[in-house]
Design a protein around this motif. Structure first.
Motif, mmCIF file in Angstrom:
data_model
loop_
_atom_site.group_PDB
_atom_site.id
_atom_site.type_symbol
_atom_site.label_atom_id
_atom_site.label_comp_id
_atom_site.label_asym_id
_atom_site.label_seq_id
_atom_site.Cartn_x
_atom_site.Cartn_y
_atom_site.Cartn_z
ATOM 1 N N PHE A 51 0.800 -1.224 0.000
ATOM 2 C CA PHE A 51 0.000 0.000 0.000
ATOM 3 C C PHE A 51 0.838 1.283 0.000
ATOM 4 O O PHE A 51 0.373 2.324 -0.462
ATOM 5 N N LEU A 88 1.986 -0.398 -4.848
ATOM 6 C CA LEU A 88 0.744 0.060 -5.485
ATOM 7 C C LEU A 88 0.788 1.535 -5.884
ATOM 8 O O LEU A 88 0.578 1.862 -7.059
ATOM 9 N N PRO A 89 1.061 2.464 -4.959
ATOM 10 C CA PRO A 89 1.032 3.882 -5.370
ATOM 11 C C PRO A 89 2.113 4.242 -6.380
ATOM 12 O O PRO A 89 1.863 5.022 -7.300
ATOM 13 N N SER A 144 -3.731 13.314 -0.418
ATOM 14 C CA SER A 144 -3.542 12.242 0.567
ATOM 15 C C SER A 144 -3.998 12.612 1.976
ATOM 16 O O SER A 144 -4.654 11.811 2.649
ATOM 17 N N LEU A 192 -6.210 7.332 -6.797
ATOM 18 C CA LEU A 192 -6.148 6.062 -6.061
ATOM 19 C C LEU A 192 -4.778 5.863 -5.428
ATOM 20 O O LEU A 192 -4.671 5.317 -4.322
ATOM 21 N N ALA A 193 -3.725 6.312 -6.111
ATOM 22 C CA ALA A 193 -2.384 6.235 -5.539
ATOM 23 C C ALA A 193 -2.314 7.068 -4.260
ATOM 24 O O ALA A 193 -1.741 6.643 -3.246
ATOM 25 N N SER A 199 -4.012 5.325 -1.481
ATOM 26 C CA SER A 199 -3.289 4.155 -0.992
ATOM 27 C C SER A 199 -2.385 4.485 0.194
ATOM 28 O O SER A 199 -2.226 3.677 1.109
ATOM 29 N N TYR A 200 -1.797 5.685 0.205
ATOM 30 C CA TYR A 200 -0.889 6.054 1.290
ATOM 31 C C TYR A 200 -1.563 6.037 2.664
ATOM 32 O O TYR A 200 -1.072 5.385 3.587
ATOM 33 N N ILE A 205 -4.244 4.532 3.582
ATOM 34 C CA ILE A 205 -4.649 3.156 3.907
ATOM 35 C C ILE A 205 -3.462 2.411 4.498
ATOM 36 O O ILE A 205 -3.571 1.709 5.518
ATOM 37 N N GLY A 206 -2.302 2.578 3.851
ATOM 38 C CA GLY A 206 -1.100 1.911 4.350
ATOM 39 C C GLY A 206 -0.693 2.391 5.722
ATOM 40 O O GLY A 206 -0.336 1.599 6.598
ATOM 41 N N THR A 243 3.339 12.230 2.677
ATOM 42 C CA THR A 243 3.289 11.214 1.675
ATOM 43 C C THR A 243 4.502 11.285 0.831
ATOM 44 O O THR A 243 5.039 12.335 0.605
#
Length: 349
Positions: free
Chosen positions: A123, A127-128, A151, A206-207, A210-211, A213-214, A347
């Motif tokens: 994540f 992914l990002p 982010s 979405l990238a 993802s941050y 979420i991680g 981020t």
């Protein structure tokens, strides 16, 4: 690239080792292509640091992450997106491996810790980084940099659901609404999103999602793990490299050659934007604290926009910088605390 310049992070997170004697440090990143990814660990009061003044290092970090989006764009001119991500992770991992060897850091122990790091690597890195590389095939690097600035907005929205200690305040909710109003301004919503590449823009957003979420995952699983931030981060990047190395052959073929400029861009993206930047950020957090260090997040889209326009000759309409300023204002409000609460987000691009 962020980021990382990096997402609202966990308390002492994302390279959030406090600058004063503290209890426990947790991860923190940004965003960035977007956010690097230091994880947390117990920490003691830092010793005096020789070297450049922290303001110089702060400026260097802003430039490195701000230029990451330009480097991604140049890299994709010679390599497939997954190849750009693989080269970036290889270079970044090599830098942190050297740093670990110099500081005699050992990799973390325990299958559970490595399992959590694998999820974090997906994540926060694999992914990002891949999504930003694919996004910049069809959208300008300036737009990718501005998307990365969302982010903290995603992070606040998610933390209200996933982290029970994060209570909404009027100021933070207003920041969330203002930030997404800025996103609509950047995208030209009143024009029906005319001329917008939905695929690339969606991947960039979405990238950026993802941050956080991680980081929420890391906060729940790796805070207080007992390993150093450098050890956890280096191991995380290694796992991200392995993940991309397994996927890349399935979607790309061996490149016919190694064009000089794209190759240099990918190496610089990893060595500087994913390796050195993490070390600089961690040092800043130790010296001046996470609140000041996380301010780098707000310089990334400004530098990314300037680099895209001045170096790559990308076109810029009035709504892009205006919307970006609104996004940054909203992000700043979401990070504020009514009464001396904790801050620490970021981020890696």
């Amino acid at each position: 690239m962020s980021a990382p310049a990096t997402p609202r992070t966990p308390p002492p997170a994302k390279s959030s080792a406090p600058s004063r004697p503290t209890r426990t440090a947790t991860p923190a990143t940004t965003a960035t292509p977007a956010a690097p990814v230091p994880l947390a660990t117990p920490s003691s009061a830092p010793a005096a640091r020789p070297g450049p003044d922290w303001r110089i290092r702060f400026g260097a970090l802003s430039l490195i992450w701000g230029f990451s989006f330009l480097l991604i764009k140049v890299g994709t001119e010679g390599y497939a997106p997954f190849q750009v991500t693989l080269g970036r992770l290889l270079s970044g991992t090599a830098v942190l491996a050297v740093a670990m060897a110099v500081r005699r850091e050992r990799p973390p122990r325990g299958a559970r810790t490595w399992g959590h790091l694998a999820v974090a690597a997906f994540f926060l890195n694999a992914l990002p980084f891949s999504l930003f590389a694919y996004a910049e095939l069809t959208i300008p690097s300036t737009l990718a940099g501005i998307c990365n600035a969302t982010s903290p907005l995603w992070g606040m929205a998610l933390s209200l659901v996933a982290l029970s200690e994060d209570r909404p305040t009027r100021r933070r909710v207003a920041g969330l609404g203002l930030g997404f109003l800025g996103v609509l301004t950047v995208l030209g919503a009143w024009q029906g999103f005319s001329g917008l590449d939905f695929g690339g823009t969606t991947m960039a957003l979405l990238a950026s999602l993802s941050y956080p979420i991680g980081w929420i995952y890391v906060r729940r699983t790796l805070a207080g793990s007992g390993s150093s931030t450098l050890s956890l981060t280096g191991s995380q990047l290694l796992l991200g490299t392995v993940q991309i190395a397994l996927v890349t052959p399935l979607f790309t073929s061996v490149p016919d050659g190694f064009p000089l400029l794209p190759t240099l861009a990918v190496v610089a993206l990893g060595a500087l934007g994913t390796g050195l930047a993490v070390l600089i950020q961690y040092g800043l957090v130790e010296e001046v604290g996470p609140t000041t260090a996380q301010m780098v997040t707000y310089f990334i889209p400004v530098i990314a926009t300037a680099a895209g326009v001045l170096v790559l000759g990308e076109q810029l309409s009035w709504n892009t910088p205006v919307g970006a300023l609104v996004v940054l204002a909203g992000a700043a409000l979401t990070q504020s605390r009514a009464r001396g609460g904790r801050n620490g987000t970021g981020t890696q691009p």
